[in-house]
Scaffold this active site. Sequence first.
Site, mmCIF file in Angstrom:
data_model
loop_
_atom_site.group_PDB
_atom_site.id
_atom_site.type_symbol
_atom_site.label_atom_id
_atom_site.label_comp_id
_atom_site.label_asym_id
_atom_site.label_seq_id
_atom_site.Cartn_x
_atom_site.Cartn_y
_atom_site.Cartn_z
ATOM 1 N N SER A 174 4.694 3.142 7.740
ATOM 2 C CA SER A 174 4.340 1.889 7.061
ATOM 3 C C SER A 174 5.481 1.437 6.151
ATOM 4 O O SER A 174 6.120 2.255 5.474
ATOM 5 C CB SER A 174 3.070 2.073 6.235
ATOM 6 O OG SER A 174 1.961 2.316 7.069
ATOM 7 N N ASP A 212 0.954 -7.892 3.404
ATOM 8 C CA ASP A 212 0.968 -6.764 2.475
ATOM 9 C C ASP A 212 2.421 -6.361 2.222
ATOM 10 O O ASP A 212 2.998 -5.595 2.988
ATOM 11 C CB ASP A 212 0.158 -5.617 3.080
ATOM 12 C CG ASP A 212 0.060 -4.423 2.145
ATOM 13 O OD1 ASP A 212 0.481 -4.542 0.990
ATOM 14 O OD2 ASP A 212 -0.432 -3.370 2.579
ATOM 15 N N HIS A 249 0.824 -1.213 0.000
ATOM 16 C CA HIS A 249 0.000 0.000 0.000
ATOM 17 C C HIS A 249 0.858 1.263 0.000
ATOM 18 O O HIS A 249 0.393 2.335 -0.388
ATOM 19 C CB HIS A 249 -0.961 -0.008 1.199
ATOM 20 C CG HIS A 249 -0.310 0.220 2.522
ATOM 21 N ND1 HIS A 249 0.166 -0.796 3.323
ATOM 22 C CD2 HIS A 249 -0.060 1.360 3.216
ATOM 23 C CE1 HIS A 249 0.659 -0.315 4.437
ATOM 24 N NE2 HIS A 249 0.543 1.003 4.398
#
Length: 568
Positions: free
Chosen positions: A276, A209, A176
Site C-alpha cells: 500500500s 486515500d 492509512h
Amino acid sequence: MGCSVVGNCKSVMLMSRMSWSKLALLISVAMAAAMTDSPPTLICMGILVSVVLNWIVCAVCEEASELILGVSLETTRPSPARVIGEPVFDPRYGYVAPAIYDGKSFDVILPISALSSASTRKETVEMAVENSRLQPLESSQTPKSLVALYSQDLLSGWGSRIKGPDGQEYLLTALHVWETNISHLCKDGKKVPISGCPIVASSADSDLDFVLVSVPKNAWSVLGVGVARLELLKRRTVVTVYGGLDSKTTYCATGVAELENPFRIVTKVTTTGGWSGSPLYHKDAIVGLHLGARPSAGVNRACNVAMAFRVVRKFVTVENSELYPDQSSGPARELDAETYTERLEQGIAFTEYNISGITVKTSDREWTTAEALRVARYKPLGGGKAWGDSDDEDTQETAIRPLNYQRAGSLRGSPPLANLSSTRATSGVTKESSIPTACLSDPLESRVAGLEKLCAERFTEMFELLRQSSQNSKSSLGQAADRKQKSDRSSSKPEGLKESKRPPICNWQSLTSKPSTRGPDPAPVSAESPGVVKTSSQKSKRSRTRGKSTSRQVPASPSPKSGSATSK
C-alpha cells in the site's frame, strides 16, 4: 545509558569500515613515498596521497551526517516458510501444516481465527491478477524516488519523493499507511527517522486515500532518494508497481490501469501484502497511488492523486498537462454552476471528496468544486464584493434611473419619497408643486414604502374633501331634494303618542252583503312635481279612509222588516 553508548559505537564502527580501509591505503602510500628519493616519484605519491586524503574526508563527513541524523541499518526480513502439505488437526495445538524453510521441514500452527478475521478486511487485502506476475529485482533496479516506510522494525508500506512548486520536497503515500505511526524511511538498507514531520495535505476518502508529508532535505540526501514528477493518467495506461519484503528484496508487476472517475483508478496488477502507498509508475513518472484490492471485481484499486493536486491547484506541480487537458474535449472537464445544476436535474450522481478542506464533486467524466459553485452563486457587484458578504457600512454605487409613475423621484437631502405628497387641501383650493426630474433613492424597498404612504395620504385627503363639500355646498340638487323631503309630513310617530287601535273584525258576514262588494276607491294621489316620490303622510291618510269604509259595511242583525222587503 551504557547500552545506548555501546550501540552507537557499534553502529559507528559498522559504518566506518570503509573509512578505515581508506586510511590504511593512505598510510601505505605515505610510507612508499618516504622510502623513495626520486622527485617524479615523490610528486606522483603526493598526488595519490591528496586524492586518498580527500576521499577519506568525504567519507568521514558522510558518516558523521548519518550519525547525527540517526541513520541505522535496515533489519533484513526473513523470507516466509512455505506450506508443503494439507493441514491436519492436532488435539494439543489445533490445525497444523507441514512447512519448509531454509531446507528444513517442520510443522506450523495455523491460527484459523486470525485467518477468518483477516479475510473479512475486504478493503486492505491484496490480489493476484491473471497475466500479471511478480518479477524479482535488485535494489539498484528500483526507481530512485521509491522508499520503504517502517513503523519501528515493521515494514508498513511504500512511498515516494516528489517536489512542490515552492521547492519543498514531500513524501507521498497512502493515509492509512501513515496512520500506522511511520517512524523511518528506508532505502538500500539504510533507515532515517522522520518522526514528527508535519502533514501538508491529505484526504481520508476510501477512493482518494493519500497524504503529503514535509520531510527535511538532508533525510533525502543521506538516503540518496531521487525526485519523481507527477503526471495525469490517461484513460487507459500501462503501469508498473513496486514492492517487496524490505528495501533490498524488491519485486515489480506490470498491468493496465483504467480510470473509473477523475479520482478513482482500477488496476490489473498483481500485488502482495505491504504494498500500500506504492506509486504507479509510467515511464519514470508517477500517475497514481496503490491503495488496496477490490476482491468482488477481481482488481486492485488506486487513486489519481495527480488529478487531486490539479483540481486544488496547489501543494504539488502536475506536469505533462497535455495528457489530461482542462478543455471540454478532454476525458474529464470542469463544470460551471449552471451546467452542474442541469446535470443534477438529469439525475446524474456526483461523488463528494474532501481534499484538505476543499470540497470536490465528481461524476464519471466531470467535476466541480464547492468554492466555484459558491462564487457563481454570489457574483460580485460593482464594488468588487459579493452582495451576501457586504457589511452595513458598505455602499454600492447604482445607476440613477427615474421611476415610471407620476411625480416619481426623491429630493436630495431628504428621506426617500418623503416630499412626494406635495398637495394640501386649503379651503377647497389645490396647490401643486413642481415635478422632480429624477429619483436618487437607492433602496427599492424605500421607494415602495414611500409610494404606499403617499397613496394613503392622498386617499385620506380626497375623503376629507368629499365630506366637506357634501356638508358645505348649498346649490347641489342632492341638498335641495334632501330639504324638500324633510318639509313633508313624516310617517314616523313621536315616542309619547299611543298607537291607534283598529276596530274588531267581525267573524261572520252579512247575509245582505255580496261577496264581491268593493270598498270605496282610495283617494287619488295628488300629483306633485315630477320626480318626487309618494310621501309617508299620504299613505297614512289612505289607511285611515280604508278603515272608515270597512266599518260602514258591517250590517246589524237581520230584522223581519228587512226579510219581508226581500221577499217582495
